[in-house]
Design a protein around this motif. Structure first.
Motif, PDB file in Angstrom:
ATOM      1  N   GLN A 164      21.780  31.568  42.144  1.00 39.54           N
ATOM      2  CA  GLN A 164      21.877  31.757  43.538  1.00 39.54           C
ATOM      3  C   GLN A 164      22.709  33.214  43.984  1.00 39.54           C
ATOM      4  O   GLN A 164      22.630  33.591  44.928  1.00 39.54           O
ATOM      5  N   ALA A 165      23.361  33.630  42.817  1.00 36.64           N
ATOM      6  CA  ALA A 165      23.919  35.050  43.087  1.00 36.64           C
ATOM      7  C   ALA A 165      22.872  35.994  43.244  1.00 36.64           C
ATOM      8  O   ALA A 165      21.773  36.249  42.573  1.00 36.64           O
ATOM      9  N   ALA A 166      23.363  36.909  44.161  1.00 37.27           N
ATOM     10  CA  ALA A 166      22.116  37.951  44.930  1.00 37.27           C
ATOM     11  C   ALA A 166      22.057  39.112  43.841  1.00 37.27           C
ATOM     12  O   ALA A 166      23.125  39.210  43.189  1.00 37.27           O
ATOM     13  N   PRO A 167      21.033  39.802  43.852  1.00 37.41           N
ATOM     14  CA  PRO A 167      21.172  41.197  42.984  1.00 37.41           C
ATOM     15  C   PRO A 167      22.314  41.859  43.724  1.00 37.41           C
ATOM     16  O   PRO A 167      22.493  42.094  44.615  1.00 37.41           O
ATOM     17  N   GLY A 168      22.651  42.864  42.685  1.00 37.51           N
ATOM     18  CA  GLY A 168      23.940  43.606  43.093  1.00 37.51           C
ATOM     19  C   GLY A 168      24.785  43.864  41.853  1.00 37.51           C
ATOM     20  O   GLY A 168      24.442  43.519  40.694  1.00 37.51           O
ATOM     21  N   ASP A 169      25.904  44.792  42.068  1.00 40.81           N
ATOM     22  CA  ASP A 169      26.809  44.939  40.961  1.00 40.81           C
ATOM     23  C   ASP A 169      28.042  43.968  41.128  1.00 40.81           C
ATOM     24  O   ASP A 169      28.707  43.922  42.184  1.00 40.81           O
ATOM     25  N   TYR A 170      28.237  43.458  40.027  1.00 41.63           N
ATOM     26  CA  TYR A 170      29.426  42.372  40.079  1.00 41.63           C
ATOM     27  C   TYR A 170      30.701  43.034  39.060  1.00 41.63           C
ATOM     28  O   TYR A 170      30.353  43.751  38.154  1.00 41.63           O
ATOM     29  N   THR A 171      32.057  42.843  39.332  1.00 38.98           N
ATOM     30  CA  THR A 171      33.124  43.382  38.596  1.00 38.98           C
ATOM     31  C   THR A 171      33.780  42.051  37.896  1.00 38.98           C
ATOM     32  O   THR A 171      34.059  41.055  38.368  1.00 38.98           O
ATOM     33  N   VAL A 172      33.986  42.382  36.779  1.00 39.38           N
ATOM     34  CA  VAL A 172      34.824  41.337  35.757  1.00 39.38           C
ATOM     35  C   VAL A 172      36.263  41.947  35.571  1.00 39.38           C
ATOM     36  O   VAL A 172      36.310  43.197  34.907  1.00 39.38           O
ATOM     37  N   SER A 173      37.304  41.442  36.193  1.00 36.64           N
ATOM     38  CA  SER A 173      38.671  42.186  35.873  1.00 36.64           C
ATOM     39  C   SER A 173      39.365  41.187  35.098  1.00 36.64           C
ATOM     40  O   SER A 173      39.263  39.899  35.564  1.00 36.64           O
ATOM     41  N   VAL A 174      40.141  41.380  34.126  1.00 41.62           N
ATOM     42  CA  VAL A 174      40.941  40.800  33.310  1.00 41.62           C
ATOM     43  C   VAL A 174      42.505  41.172  33.336  1.00 41.62           C
ATOM     44  O   VAL A 174      42.756  42.326  33.518  1.00 41.62           O
ATOM     45  N   TYR A 175      43.383  40.195  33.635  1.00 44.51           N
ATOM     46  CA  TYR A 175      44.767  40.568  34.142  1.00 44.51           C
ATOM     47  C   TYR A 175      45.780  40.005  32.816  1.00 44.51           C
ATOM     48  O   TYR A 175      45.529  38.795  32.537  1.00 44.51           O
ATOM     49  N   ALA A 176      46.388  40.767  32.291  1.00 46.86           N
ATOM     50  CA  ALA A 176      47.293  40.221  31.395  1.00 46.86           C
ATOM     51  C   ALA A 176      48.458  39.711  32.176  1.00 46.86           C
ATOM     52  O   ALA A 176      49.195  40.669  32.949  1.00 46.86           O
ATOM     53  N   VAL A 177      49.288  38.726  31.780  1.00 52.71           N
ATOM     54  CA  VAL A 177      50.537  38.308  32.569  1.00 52.71           C
ATOM     55  C   VAL A 177      51.781  38.032  31.644  1.00 52.71           C
ATOM     56  O   VAL A 177      51.683  37.393  30.765  1.00 52.71           O
ATOM     57  N   GLU A 223      48.957  44.525  32.559  1.00 54.19           N
ATOM     58  CA  GLU A 223      47.920  44.961  32.379  1.00 54.19           C
ATOM     59  C   GLU A 223      46.746  44.697  32.842  1.00 54.19           C
ATOM     60  O   GLU A 223      46.584  43.616  33.380  1.00 54.19           O
ATOM     61  N   GLN A 224      45.754  45.358  33.157  1.00 57.16           N
ATOM     62  CA  GLN A 224      44.426  45.163  34.048  1.00 57.16           C
ATOM     63  C   GLN A 224      43.137  46.039  32.971  1.00 57.16           C
ATOM     64  O   GLN A 224      43.547  47.142  32.963  1.00 57.16           O
ATOM     65  N   ALA A 225      42.102  45.324  32.800  1.00 53.04           N
ATOM     66  CA  ALA A 225      41.052  46.073  32.397  1.00 53.04           C
ATOM     67  C   ALA A 225      39.648  45.414  32.867  1.00 53.04           C
ATOM     68  O   ALA A 225      39.774  44.321  33.717  1.00 53.04           O
ATOM     69  N   GLU A 226      38.562  46.252  33.104  1.00 52.94           N
ATOM     70  CA  GLU A 226      37.535  46.038  33.856  1.00 52.94           C
ATOM     71  C   GLU A 226      36.224  46.082  33.062  1.00 52.94           C
ATOM     72  O   GLU A 226      36.253  46.833  32.395  1.00 52.94           O
ATOM     73  N   SER A 227      35.305  45.348  33.470  1.00 53.40           N
ATOM     74  CA  SER A 227      34.007  45.466  32.791  1.00 53.40           C
ATOM     75  C   SER A 227      32.938  45.288  34.055  1.00 53.40           C
ATOM     76  O   SER A 227      33.413  44.788  35.456  1.00 53.40           O
ATOM     77  N   HIS A 228      31.507  45.235  33.785  1.00 48.94           N
ATOM     78  CA  HIS A 228      30.699  45.097  35.080  1.00 48.94           C
ATOM     79  C   HIS A 228      29.830  44.257  34.505  1.00 48.94           C
ATOM     80  O   HIS A 228      29.032  44.610  33.449  1.00 48.94           O
ATOM     81  N   VAL A 229      28.938  43.765  35.617  1.00 52.50           N
ATOM     82  CA  VAL A 229      27.506  43.029  35.401  1.00 52.50           C
ATOM     83  C   VAL A 229      26.480  43.553  36.684  1.00 52.50           C
ATOM     84  O   VAL A 229      27.347  43.450  37.616  1.00 52.50           O
ATOM     85  N   ALA A 244      49.998  52.472  24.845  1.00 51.69           N
ATOM     86  CA  ALA A 244      50.542  51.521  24.888  1.00 51.69           C
ATOM     87  C   ALA A 244      49.768  50.771  25.991  1.00 51.69           C
ATOM     88  O   ALA A 244      49.780  49.402  26.142  1.00 51.69           O
ATOM     89  N   SER A 245      49.477  51.328  27.106  1.00 50.57           N
ATOM     90  CA  SER A 245      49.147  50.628  28.151  1.00 50.57           C
ATOM     91  C   SER A 245      47.609  50.395  28.251  1.00 50.57           C
ATOM     92  O   SER A 245      47.020  49.708  28.948  1.00 50.57           O
ATOM     93  N   ALA A 246      46.871  50.725  27.059  1.00 45.28           N
ATOM     94  CA  ALA A 246      45.681  50.627  27.034  1.00 45.28           C
ATOM     95  C   ALA A 246      45.192  49.374  26.014  1.00 45.28           C
ATOM     96  O   ALA A 246      44.024  49.100  25.192  1.00 45.28           O
ATOM     97  N   MET A 247      46.307  48.468  25.731  1.00 42.72           N
ATOM     98  CA  MET A 247      46.030  47.145  24.782  1.00 42.72           C
ATOM     99  C   MET A 247      45.106  46.308  25.148  1.00 42.72           C
ATOM    100  O   MET A 247      44.103  45.707  24.249  1.00 42.72           O
ATOM    101  N   LEU A 248      44.936  46.080  26.566  1.00 42.44           N
ATOM    102  CA  LEU A 248      44.011  45.120  27.130  1.00 42.44           C
ATOM    103  C   LEU A 248      42.771  45.660  27.247  1.00 42.44           C
ATOM    104  O   LEU A 248      42.589  46.855  27.645  1.00 42.44           O
ATOM    105  N   THR A 249      41.509  44.855  26.697  1.00 42.50           N
ATOM    106  CA  THR A 249      40.414  45.449  26.716  1.00 42.50           C
ATOM    107  C   THR A 249      39.367  44.317  27.281  1.00 42.50           C
ATOM    108  O   THR A 249      39.923  42.924  27.199  1.00 42.50           O
TER     109      THR A 249
END
Length: 269
Positions: A195-208, A215-221, A33-38
């Motif tokens: 202009q964004a420097a090399p590195g690891d970036y986080t993509v966070s998605v929030y269901a409201v 709910e919250q889900a994450e991916s990375h760039v 139930a808590s894994a609905m958000l992707t």
């Protein structure tokens, strides 16, 4: 007598087994139930080479129908210093000091289905650092005399970052599509700044829902330098003298090449 005792023990054992199985099933269904958000970031590995001039990143996924969504793309927090300008003698604008910004991401982008202040309470925005207002409270600025001066310089900091294409806050750009199974599909594409420097970036998605994040889900760039660009960057960091001689050699060669082109063309008139 012994058979009765064995019977009671077997009943207790059976009861414990069923209870344990019940809790396992409850836990499993709760997890579902808590894994609905992707969330999935397309083009999640960006390579910087000699021809690099930015890219695009799209984020898509699924959520329960009827939920508002907030998508945040951010770099790790760090320390940044900016020059503080002011009028000297009431006439000339000059650097009059430096301002230190702590706990600030170098890249910060927030997108929402509606105005973020309309879908999330102040407390929830602050909890997840969503929106400029929440970021202003989170960031530490020094030296400043009071909250009013902090707000002033933070506003200037955001303007500078927006002009550098590193900060963005917008709403209504997330595409939503209802699905037959009662869920909804979302999609958003954004320009990735060079202009964004090399590195690891986080993509966070929030269901409201009802003013709260449910709910919250994450991916990375991942952004990294490759090839000759990476080799030159490593040389600049580890062998500054060699990098300096190489840079001078390249500059002289380029100048010589331009001179030859003009000489073949008959020079200037």
């Amino acid at each position: 007598m012994k058979s009765k005792v064995k019977s009671q023990k077997s009943k207790v054992k059976m009861g414990l087994t069923l209870t344990f199985a019940f809790f396992i099933l409850q836990f499993a269904f709760a997890g579902t139930a808590s894994a609905m958000l992707t969330a999935k970031a397309n083009h999640d590995h960006i390579s910087i080479d000699f021809f690099y001039h930015g890219s695009t990143v799209s984020v898509k996924g699924l959520s329960d129908a009827g939920r508002d969504l907030v998508v945040k793309i951010t770099s790790p927090e760090g320390h940044q210093v900016l020059k503080k300008k002011g009028k000297v003698g009431g006439l000339l604008w000059m650097n009059v000091g430096t301002l230190s910004f702590e706990k600030t991401p170098n890249l910060y982008e927030v997108f929402s289905t509606r105005k973020i202040g309309d879908i999330l309470s102040v407390e929830e925005r602050g909890k997840y650092t969503l929106g400029y207002e929440a970021l202003a409270t989170h960031v530490e600025v020094a030296p400043v005399a009071d909250a009013s001066e902090k707000a002033q310089w933070f506003g200037e900091f955001v303007k500078f970052k927006e002009e550098s294409n590193l900060y963005k806050s917008d709403f209504g750009k997330i595409e939503m599509k209802d699905l037959p199974d009662g869920r909804q599909e979302y999609f958003i594409q954004t320009q990735w700044p060079y202009q964004a420097a090399p590195g690891d970036y986080t993509v966070s998605v929030y269901a409201v829902k009802n003013g709260k994040v449910v709910e919250q889900a994450e991916s990375h760039v991942k952004v990294e330098q490759v090839g000759m660009v990476k080799a030159l960057a490593e040389m600049a960091a580890n062998s500054a003298a060699l990098y300096g001689f190489l840079s001078i050699g390249i500059a002289l060669s380029a100048g010589f090449g331009v001179g030859m082109v003009f000489r073949k063309g008959g020079g200037s008139h």
